[in-house]
Design an enzyme around this catalytic site. Structure first.
Site, short mmCIF file in Angstrom:
data_model
loop_
_atom_site.label_atom_id
_atom_site.label_comp_id
_atom_site.label_asym_id
_atom_site.label_seq_id
_atom_site.Cartn_x
_atom_site.Cartn_y
_atom_site.Cartn_z
CG HIS A 143 -1.72 1.15 1.51
ND1 HIS A 143 -3.09 1.13 1.51
CD2 HIS A 143 -1.36 2.43 1.80
CE1 HIS A 143 -3.56 2.34 1.78
NE2 HIS A 143 -2.53 3.16 1.97
CD GLU A 144 2.01 3.76 3.64
OE1 GLU A 144 2.43 4.80 3.11
OE2 GLU A 144 0.91 3.70 4.20
CG HIS A 204 0.38 6.12 -0.72
ND1 HIS A 204 -0.73 6.70 -1.30
CD2 HIS A 204 -0.07 5.49 0.40
CE1 HIS A 204 -1.80 6.41 -0.56
NE2 HIS A 204 -1.43 5.68 0.47
ZN LIG Z 1 -2.43 5.14 2.26
#
Ligand SMILES: [Zn+2]
Length: 385
Positions: free
Chosen positions: A66-67, A70
């Site tokens: 998830h990170e 980003h």
């Molecule tokens: Zn996030």
């Protein structure tokens, strides 16, 4: 807080904060003792513990995914990414600058929850495909499917600084062009969700659901702090952006030649001094910086033999800033190293002045006194959850 670097992916440092071990133990235990034996009965105790550990590690990988989403989108937009840290409430991407446009912010924010939802879909699909065959693998796949979908959905709540709050801010920002107002609205929604979580957490506590209650209340408390801090950081950054370092730097500085001994420095400079740190020079050129902390490191009996050159931070290791850089950059440099001042350099080895933290804080206060919003300092950063 202590964190360990465990490796690099695409040039981004991956760090684990010590608090992550809390979530690791909590999840492993609750899965091995509670969840798996109830949902998938008939396996041995050792297998349940194995499944608990594997699931915790997969959760770690999922949050990291998830990170990374980003961070990779951020670096493609030209924003420098320092590191990703996993800690008790999940992950944080340390992105050094804020997105430049509403569109950039939207894409950077939405890709994290999208990754979690896709991962959730893949795990749940795998669970449906292998369900008849293997109990243990199916159990893990189902749990990872549910937890990733929950992770994606929670982060899509439209309260800043959750990803969904950033999406909301990007939409408002794109529509109105007013970043400050958009951030204000998204942070207020974020605080609303935070108080709701605290309220539900306390209600759960009183109904006897102790761990879940404390957990929710803690997440709410953390979110509320993050919402308030993120808004304040934006105000600080906007106040300091475009203001050049030379406006606030001090040029009336006491300098020290590198050949003095520490005892001479104490007698001639420190005792009568008003500076926290002294630029060190050789033939007028800057070769280092010595601060009170460096001087305290020299043992008392060594003060007559140790020279400034031996005790100072040498030029090569100094964090410096240019006179035409803006104060927003300066305050994040000051904050990153916890420095009291930065040497201002207008050419190699040529000192133009010193920028002191207290002068920047003072400037912020005068700006807030002359009609702008209240602000109480705190370094801006680009944390993203
Ligand atoms: Zn996030």
């Amino acid at each position: 807080m202590r964190a360990w670097t465990i490796g690099r992916i695409a040039g981004i440092r991956i760090r684990v904060d010590w608090t992550w071990s809390i979530i690791f133990i909590l999840i492993t235990v609750s899965l091995a003792v509670g969840y798996y034996p109830i949902v998938f009965p008939g396996l041995s105790t050792a297998v349940y513990w194995g499944l608990g550990v594997i699931s915790s590690l997969l959760l770690f990988a999922s949050v990291l995914g998830h990170e990374l989403a980003h961070s990779l989108v951020a670096s493609r937009q030209g924003l420098p990414v320092d590191s990703i840290t996993l800690f008790v409430f999940g992950g944080v991407s340390q992105i050094e600058e804020e997105p430049r446009t509403a569109g950039d912010e939207f894409r950077m924010a939405v890709v994290g929850p999208a990754t979690s939802l896709v991962l959730g879909g893949i795990f749940y699909g795998a669970f449906l495909a292998i369900r008849p065959a293997s109990g243990a693998a199916a159990a893990v796949a189902q749990y990872m499917g549910i937890i990733n979908i929950a992770l994606g959905a929670f982060n899509l709540l439209p309260g800043f600084p959750l990803d969904g709050g950033r999406v909301l801010r990007a939409i408002l920002w794109g529509a109105s062009g007013d970043l400050r107002r958009s951030t204000r609205i998204a942070s207020l929604v974020g605080q609303g969700f935070a108080f709701l979580l605290i309220f539900v957490g306390i209600a759960l506590l009183f109904s006897g659901n102790f761990i879940a209650g404390i957990w929710l209340a803690f997440i709410g408390w953390f979110l509320n702090n993050a919402a308030v801090a993120s808004y304040r950081e934006l105000i600080v950054r906007q106040t300091l952006e475009g203001v050049q370092v030379r406006r606030l730097m001090t040029t009336d500085i006491d300098r020290i030649p590198e050949g003095l001994t520490i005892e001479q420095v104490i007698d001639q400079h420190i005792l009568s001094g008003r500076q926290h740190a002294y630029p060190v020079t050789r033939d007028g050129e800057l070769v280092g910086l010595i601060c009170l902390h460096d001087i305290r490191q020299v043992p008392r009996e060594g003060r007559t033999t140790t020279t400034v050159a031996q005790a100072m931070t040498p030029y090569e290791r100094l964090r410096t800033i240019g006179p035409t850089d803006d104060l927003a950059k300066a305050i994040s440099e000051l904050g990153r190293g916890g420095y009291e001042q930065l040497p201002v350099i207008d050419a190699p080895h040529h000192l133009a002045g010193l920028l002191r933290r207290r002068d920047v804080i003072g400037y912020l206060h005068t700006q807030s006194d002359t009609g702008k919003q209240d602000l109480t300092g705190g370094p801006p950063n680009g944390e993203r959850h």
